[in-house]
Motif scaffolding. Structure first.
Motif, PDB file in Angstrom:
ATOM      1  N   TRP A 161       0.831  -1.201   0.000  1.00  0.00           N
ATOM      2  CA  TRP A 161       0.000   0.000   0.000  1.00  0.00           C
ATOM      3  C   TRP A 161       0.868   1.255   0.000  1.00  0.00           C
ATOM      4  O   TRP A 161       0.615   2.204  -0.749  1.00  0.00           O
ATOM      5  CB  TRP A 161      -0.916  -0.020   1.220  1.00  0.00           C
ATOM      6  CG  TRP A 161      -1.705   1.234   1.418  1.00  0.00           C
ATOM      7  CD1 TRP A 161      -2.810   1.636   0.719  1.00  0.00           C
ATOM      8  CD2 TRP A 161      -1.443   2.268   2.374  1.00  0.00           C
ATOM      9  NE1 TRP A 161      -3.259   2.852   1.193  1.00  0.00           N
ATOM     10  CE2 TRP A 161      -2.441   3.263   2.203  1.00  0.00           C
ATOM     11  CE3 TRP A 161      -0.475   2.445   3.366  1.00  0.00           C
ATOM     12  CZ2 TRP A 161      -2.490   4.415   2.986  1.00  0.00           C
ATOM     13  CZ3 TRP A 161      -0.526   3.592   4.145  1.00  0.00           C
ATOM     14  CH2 TRP A 161      -1.517   4.560   3.955  1.00  0.00           C
ATOM     15  N   ALA A 162       1.905   1.269   0.832  1.00  0.00           N
ATOM     16  CA  ALA A 162       2.768   2.444   0.944  1.00  0.00           C
ATOM     17  C   ALA A 162       3.528   2.720  -0.342  1.00  0.00           C
ATOM     18  O   ALA A 162       3.814   3.875  -0.676  1.00  0.00           O
ATOM     19  CB  ALA A 162       3.748   2.268   2.100  1.00  0.00           C
ATOM     20  N   ALA A 163       3.860   1.680  -1.087  1.00  0.00           N
ATOM     21  CA  ALA A 163       4.659   1.845  -2.302  1.00  0.00           C
ATOM     22  C   ALA A 163       3.932   2.663  -3.365  1.00  0.00           C
ATOM     23  O   ALA A 163       4.571   3.275  -4.222  1.00  0.00           O
ATOM     24  CB  ALA A 163       5.042   0.479  -2.861  1.00  0.00           C
ATOM     25  N   PHE A 164       2.602   2.709  -3.317  1.00  0.00           N
ATOM     26  CA  PHE A 164       1.844   3.476  -4.304  1.00  0.00           C
ATOM     27  C   PHE A 164       2.024   4.979  -4.129  1.00  0.00           C
ATOM     28  O   PHE A 164       1.915   5.728  -5.097  1.00  0.00           O
ATOM     29  CB  PHE A 164       0.356   3.115  -4.216  1.00  0.00           C
ATOM     30  CG  PHE A 164      -0.038   1.948  -5.069  1.00  0.00           C
ATOM     31  CD1 PHE A 164      -0.579   2.143  -6.317  1.00  0.00           C
ATOM     32  CD2 PHE A 164       0.160   0.651  -4.628  1.00  0.00           C
ATOM     33  CE1 PHE A 164      -0.937   1.074  -7.122  1.00  0.00           C
ATOM     34  CE2 PHE A 164      -0.189  -0.430  -5.413  1.00  0.00           C
ATOM     35  CZ  PHE A 164      -0.734  -0.217  -6.669  1.00  0.00           C
ATOM     36  N   ARG A 165       2.262   5.412  -2.913  1.00  0.00           N
ATOM     37  CA  ARG A 165       2.470   6.838  -2.626  1.00  0.00           C
ATOM     38  C   ARG A 165       3.647   6.960  -1.668  1.00  0.00           C
ATOM     39  O   ARG A 165       3.528   7.526  -0.581  1.00  0.00           O
ATOM     40  CB  ARG A 165       1.218   7.451  -1.992  1.00  0.00           C
ATOM     41  CG  ARG A 165      -0.074   7.285  -2.766  1.00  0.00           C
ATOM     42  CD  ARG A 165      -0.184   8.225  -3.952  1.00  0.00           C
ATOM     43  NE  ARG A 165      -1.528   8.201  -4.525  1.00  0.00           N
ATOM     44  CZ  ARG A 165      -1.940   7.296  -5.404  1.00  0.00           C
ATOM     45  NH1 ARG A 165      -1.127   6.332  -5.785  1.00  0.00           N
ATOM     46  NH2 ARG A 165      -3.180   7.336  -5.890  1.00  0.00           N
ATOM     47  N   LEU A 166       4.778   6.448  -2.082  1.00  0.00           N
ATOM     48  CA  LEU A 166       5.912   6.290  -1.174  1.00  0.00           C
ATOM     49  C   LEU A 166       6.367   7.589  -0.508  1.00  0.00           C
ATOM     50  O   LEU A 166       6.624   7.587   0.698  1.00  0.00           O
ATOM     51  CB  LEU A 166       7.084   5.628  -1.907  1.00  0.00           C
ATOM     52  CG  LEU A 166       8.241   5.181  -1.013  1.00  0.00           C
ATOM     53  CD1 LEU A 166       7.756   4.195   0.041  1.00  0.00           C
ATOM     54  CD2 LEU A 166       9.349   4.564  -1.847  1.00  0.00           C
ATOM     55  N   ARG A 168       4.712  10.030   0.513  1.00  0.00           N
ATOM     56  CA  ARG A 168       3.779  10.399   1.571  1.00  0.00           C
ATOM     57  C   ARG A 168       3.573   9.283   2.586  1.00  0.00           C
ATOM     58  O   ARG A 168       3.069   9.534   3.683  1.00  0.00           O
ATOM     59  CB  ARG A 168       2.416  10.779   0.966  1.00  0.00           C
ATOM     60  CG  ARG A 168       2.413  12.105   0.242  1.00  0.00           C
ATOM     61  CD  ARG A 168       1.021  12.451  -0.228  1.00  0.00           C
ATOM     62  NE  ARG A 168       0.572  11.566  -1.304  1.00  0.00           N
ATOM     63  CZ  ARG A 168      -0.673  11.524  -1.790  1.00  0.00           C
ATOM     64  NH1 ARG A 168      -1.594  12.320  -1.272  1.00  0.00           N
ATOM     65  NH2 ARG A 168      -0.988  10.710  -2.761  1.00  0.00           N
ATOM     66  N   ARG A 169       3.953   8.053   2.214  1.00  0.00           N
ATOM     67  CA  ARG A 169       3.666   6.904   3.078  1.00  0.00           C
ATOM     68  C   ARG A 169       4.938   6.165   3.499  1.00  0.00           C
ATOM     69  O   ARG A 169       4.883   4.984   3.846  1.00  0.00           O
ATOM     70  CB  ARG A 169       2.738   5.930   2.342  1.00  0.00           C
ATOM     71  CG  ARG A 169       1.409   6.542   1.922  1.00  0.00           C
ATOM     72  CD  ARG A 169       0.607   5.569   1.064  1.00  0.00           C
ATOM     73  NE  ARG A 169      -0.658   6.138   0.616  1.00  0.00           N
ATOM     74  CZ  ARG A 169      -1.482   5.552  -0.263  1.00  0.00           C
ATOM     75  NH1 ARG A 169      -1.155   4.373  -0.778  1.00  0.00           N
ATOM     76  NH2 ARG A 169      -2.604   6.139  -0.618  1.00  0.00           N
ATOM     77  N   TYR A 170       6.048   6.863   3.487  1.00  0.00           N
ATOM     78  CA  TYR A 170       7.311   6.182   3.790  1.00  0.00           C
ATOM     79  C   TYR A 170       7.345   5.632   5.213  1.00  0.00           C
ATOM     80  O   TYR A 170       7.995   4.604   5.484  1.00  0.00           O
ATOM     81  CB  TYR A 170       8.499   7.110   3.545  1.00  0.00           C
ATOM     82  CG  TYR A 170       8.564   8.311   4.461  1.00  0.00           C
ATOM     83  CD1 TYR A 170       9.296   8.269   5.637  1.00  0.00           C
ATOM     84  CD2 TYR A 170       7.895   9.493   4.130  1.00  0.00           C
ATOM     85  CE1 TYR A 170       9.354   9.371   6.474  1.00  0.00           C
ATOM     86  CE2 TYR A 170       7.948  10.597   4.955  1.00  0.00           C
ATOM     87  CZ  TYR A 170       8.672  10.532   6.133  1.00  0.00           C
ATOM     88  OH  TYR A 170       8.734  11.614   6.957  1.00  0.00           O
ATOM     89  N   LEU A 171       6.642   6.290   6.153  1.00  0.00           N
ATOM     90  CA  LEU A 171       6.606   5.779   7.521  1.00  0.00           C
ATOM     91  C   LEU A 171       5.854   4.445   7.587  1.00  0.00           C
ATOM     92  O   LEU A 171       6.260   3.535   8.320  1.00  0.00           O
ATOM     93  CB  LEU A 171       5.945   6.801   8.449  1.00  0.00           C
ATOM     94  CG  LEU A 171       6.749   8.077   8.725  1.00  0.00           C
ATOM     95  CD1 LEU A 171       5.958   9.016   9.632  1.00  0.00           C
ATOM     96  CD2 LEU A 171       8.098   7.747   9.369  1.00  0.00           C
ATOM     97  N   ALA A 172       4.775   4.339   6.804  1.00  0.00           N
ATOM     98  CA  ALA A 172       4.033   3.078   6.753  1.00  0.00           C
ATOM     99  C   ALA A 172       4.890   1.991   6.124  1.00  0.00           C
ATOM    100  O   ALA A 172       4.866   0.828   6.557  1.00  0.00           O
ATOM    101  CB  ALA A 172       2.741   3.259   5.960  1.00  0.00           C
ATOM    102  N   PHE A 173       5.677   2.355   5.093  1.00  0.00           N
ATOM    103  CA  PHE A 173       6.563   1.371   4.468  1.00  0.00           C
ATOM    104  C   PHE A 173       7.617   0.906   5.467  1.00  0.00           C
ATOM    105  O   PHE A 173       7.898  -0.296   5.572  1.00  0.00           O
ATOM    106  CB  PHE A 173       7.242   1.965   3.233  1.00  0.00           C
ATOM    107  CG  PHE A 173       8.033   0.960   2.448  1.00  0.00           C
ATOM    108  CD1 PHE A 173       7.436   0.220   1.433  1.00  0.00           C
ATOM    109  CD2 PHE A 173       9.374   0.728   2.726  1.00  0.00           C
ATOM    110  CE1 PHE A 173       8.159  -0.725   0.717  1.00  0.00           C
ATOM    111  CE2 PHE A 173      10.104  -0.206   2.020  1.00  0.00           C
ATOM    112  CZ  PHE A 173       9.494  -0.934   1.006  1.00  0.00           C
ATOM    113  N   LEU A 208      16.354  11.541  -4.072  1.00  0.00           N
ATOM    114  CA  LEU A 208      16.215  11.408  -2.624  1.00  0.00           C
ATOM    115  C   LEU A 208      15.370  10.189  -2.261  1.00  0.00           C
ATOM    116  O   LEU A 208      15.720   9.410  -1.367  1.00  0.00           O
ATOM    117  CB  LEU A 208      15.586  12.672  -2.031  1.00  0.00           C
ATOM    118  CG  LEU A 208      15.341  12.658  -0.522  1.00  0.00           C
ATOM    119  CD1 LEU A 208      16.647  12.472   0.233  1.00  0.00           C
ATOM    120  CD2 LEU A 208      14.647  13.943  -0.084  1.00  0.00           C
ATOM    121  N   THR A 209      14.263  10.031  -2.968  1.00  0.00           N
ATOM    122  CA  THR A 209      13.406   8.863  -2.721  1.00  0.00           C
ATOM    123  C   THR A 209      14.149   7.578  -3.021  1.00  0.00           C
ATOM    124  O   THR A 209      14.074   6.609  -2.272  1.00  0.00           O
ATOM    125  CB  THR A 209      12.124   8.949  -3.583  1.00  0.00           C
ATOM    126  OG1 THR A 209      11.453  10.166  -3.271  1.00  0.00           O
ATOM    127  CG2 THR A 209      11.214   7.758  -3.318  1.00  0.00           C
TER     128      THR A 209
END
Length: 209
Positions: A161-166, A168-173, A208-209
């Motif tokens: 799920w996090a990979a789709f919006r990495l 914004r969702r890097y903490l979830a990843f 950076l990402t």
């Protein structure tokens, strides 16, 4: 059922907002049906284990005396986690089924939201027959009991799920990867390799990402 089992149920129910149940009646029905199916699978697995045993008994009863002999990942981590919670909070065999099923249920919710992202990317309505895949028996049975399956499913689902919006969702990843590392270290490695390949071949990803 004691306080521990009740916490497991409350954690599951708390997913209603993440599941976007207020987006329509179909979402509410799907959430409730998924929850009942998962709790039902957990209950059925509990009665099966009572009759036939299995790995779940190892985690709850610590038949090999693993607890207190040091730290470790995978099976050792789950045994230590369950025994630690038992020591400080108590709880029956069934209570820990309900607690672990909460992890598996949240994994289902992350898959649900991943389906949402895919549909949005494709410009499709946020509901289709694809969502019926969430009711596959294997997704409920193996993620509804004490053990490694529920947390590893949660970790992988969070990473997906996090990979789709990495950005914004890097903490979830990171959280999903940590869970995977504790339970199945090689799965965490595969997730990192997959992400690295995705970034390497994606034109729109920043350095950076």
């Amino acid at each position: 059922m004691t306080f521990v089992g009740l916490i497991g149920l409350l954690i599951s129910i708390a997913g209603f907002r993440f599941a976007r149940v207020f987006d329509g009646r179909s979402r509410m029905v799907m959430f409730v049906t998924l929850l009942l199916a998962h709790i039902g699978a957990s209950t059925a697995y509990y009665f099966y284990a009572q009759e036939f045993g299995g790995d779940v008994a190892l985690y709850y009863y610590d038949q090999l005396g693993i607890y207190g002999r040091g730290t470790g990942l995978s099976t050792v981590f789950i045994v230590n986690l369950v025994q630690f919670l038992k020591e400080y909070f108590g709880g029956s065999f069934f209570d820990y089924f309900l607690l672990f099923q909460a992890m598996g249920f949240w994994g289902l919710l992350f898959v649900l939201r991943t389906f949402d992202d895919i549909h949005e990317e494709m410009g499709q309505p946020i509901f289709s027959r694809v969502y019926l895949l969430l009711f596959l028996p294997g997704l409920h049975v193996w993620t509804s009991a004490i053990g490694k399956d529920a947390p590893i499913f949660l970790g992988v689902a969070m990473c997906t799920w996090a990979a789709f919006r990495l950005p914004r969702r890097y903490l979830a990843f990171a959280a999903g990867l940590t869970i995977a590392l504790l339970v199945r270290p090689h799965i965490a490695l595969i997730a990192l390799i997959a992400l690295s390949m995705t970034v390497a071949f994606s034109r729109g990803t920043s350095l950076l990402t």
